[in-house]
Design a protein around this motif. Structure first.
Motif, PDB file in Angstrom:
ATOM      1  N   PRO A  95       0.844  -1.203   0.000  1.00  0.00           N
ATOM      2  CA  PRO A  95       0.000   0.000   0.000  1.00  0.00           C
ATOM      3  C   PRO A  95       0.877   1.251   0.000  1.00  0.00           C
ATOM      4  N   PRO A  96       0.423   2.285  -0.680  1.00  0.00           N
ATOM      5  CA  PRO A  96       1.236   3.501  -0.733  1.00  0.00           C
ATOM      6  C   PRO A  96       1.328   4.162   0.637  1.00  0.00           C
ATOM      7  N   ARG A  97       2.480   4.748   0.904  1.00  0.00           N
ATOM      8  CA  ARG A  97       2.721   5.471   2.149  1.00  0.00           C
ATOM      9  C   ARG A  97       3.211   6.862   1.775  1.00  0.00           C
ATOM     10  N   PRO A  98       2.301   7.772   1.477  1.00  0.00           N
ATOM     11  CA  PRO A  98       2.721   9.070   0.952  1.00  0.00           C
ATOM     12  C   PRO A  98       3.527   9.913   1.942  1.00  0.00           C
ATOM     13  N   MET A  99       3.181   9.885   3.219  1.00  0.00           N
ATOM     14  CA  MET A  99       3.912  10.720   4.178  1.00  0.00           C
ATOM     15  C   MET A  99       5.347  10.229   4.352  1.00  0.00           C
ATOM     16  N   GLU A 100       5.530   8.926   4.424  1.00  0.00           N
ATOM     17  CA  GLU A 100       6.883   8.392   4.576  1.00  0.00           C
ATOM     18  C   GLU A 100       7.702   8.640   3.312  1.00  0.00           C
ATOM     19  N   ALA A 101       7.070   8.516   2.148  1.00  0.00           N
ATOM     20  CA  ALA A 101       7.770   8.802   0.902  1.00  0.00           C
ATOM     21  C   ALA A 101       8.175  10.271   0.830  1.00  0.00           C
ATOM     22  N   LEU A 102       7.313  11.158   1.292  1.00  0.00           N
ATOM     23  CA  LEU A 102       7.652  12.577   1.308  1.00  0.00           C
ATOM     24  C   LEU A 102       8.796  12.870   2.267  1.00  0.00           C
ATOM     25  N   MET A 103       8.808  12.201   3.431  1.00  0.00           N
ATOM     26  CA  MET A 103       9.897  12.404   4.390  1.00  0.00           C
ATOM     27  C   MET A 103      11.232  11.931   3.818  1.00  0.00           C
ATOM     28  N   VAL A 104      11.231  10.768   3.165  1.00  0.00           N
ATOM     29  CA  VAL A 104      12.465  10.254   2.569  1.00  0.00           C
ATOM     30  C   VAL A 104      12.927  11.191   1.464  1.00  0.00           C
ATOM     31  N   ALA A 105      11.991  11.676   0.647  1.00  0.00           N
ATOM     32  CA  ALA A 105      12.349  12.605  -0.424  1.00  0.00           C
ATOM     33  C   ALA A 105      12.906  13.905   0.158  1.00  0.00           C
ATOM     34  N   PHE A 106      12.334  14.373   1.250  1.00  0.00           N
ATOM     35  CA  PHE A 106      12.821  15.590   1.900  1.00  0.00           C
ATOM     36  C   PHE A 106      14.241  15.406   2.419  1.00  0.00           C
ATOM     37  N   VAL A 107      14.494  14.281   3.107  1.00  0.00           N
ATOM     38  CA  VAL A 107      15.830  14.023   3.650  1.00  0.00           C
ATOM     39  C   VAL A 107      16.847  13.906   2.524  1.00  0.00           C
ATOM     40  N   LEU A 108      16.492  13.188   1.463  1.00  0.00           N
ATOM     41  CA  LEU A 108      17.415  13.061   0.325  1.00  0.00           C
ATOM     42  C   LEU A 108      17.644  14.408  -0.352  1.00  0.00           C
TER      43      LEU A 108
END
Length: 121
Positions: A95-108
């Motif tokens: 299942p998609p996890r948009p908040m976690e994906a956004l956090m990882v994208a932010f950190v990167l």
């Protein structure tokens, strides 16, 4: 949100540990090769003379490097999955996890921005 980054951090720590051991093994192997090459050169220099020994050793090392390059270039990595097939098995999508994906994208993005601002020499 930080719980999603914990498995990634644990994996990076494990990879760093492996890289340290591989680096140490490569360093010791490189030192051993240097000492063997020095011993080979000294024995050749005693028998043939220094210029001819240097030429022979250089030729042997160059041929070895060419052979390793050609073997390494031709060898391909083949993955075999548990089913025995080279094709990865089909899995159900997570299942998609948009908040976690956004956090990882932010950190990167922050890491990328920090490395871009560093002055190059």
């Amino acid at each position: 949100m930080l719980a999603a980054l914990q498995p990634i951090a644990a994996h990076l720590r494990q990879m760093r540990r492996q890289l340290v051991f591989w680096g140490a093994a490569a360093l010791l192997g490189g030192l051993a090769i240097i000492f063997f090459a020095m011993a080979f050169y000294m024995s050749l220099a005693r028998q043939l003379g220094e210029p001819l020994a240097a030429g022979v050793l250089g030729t042997v090392l160059a041929l070895g490097a060419i052979i390793l390059f050609l073997v390494g270039r031709r060898r391909s990595v083949r993955r075999h999955y548990p089913s025995g097939s080279p094709v990865p098995p089909l899995t159900t999508p997570t299942p998609p996890r948009p908040m976690e994906a956004l956090m990882v994208a932010f950190v990167l993005g922050v890491i990328d921005e920090q490395f871009r601002r560093r002055p190059r020499r």
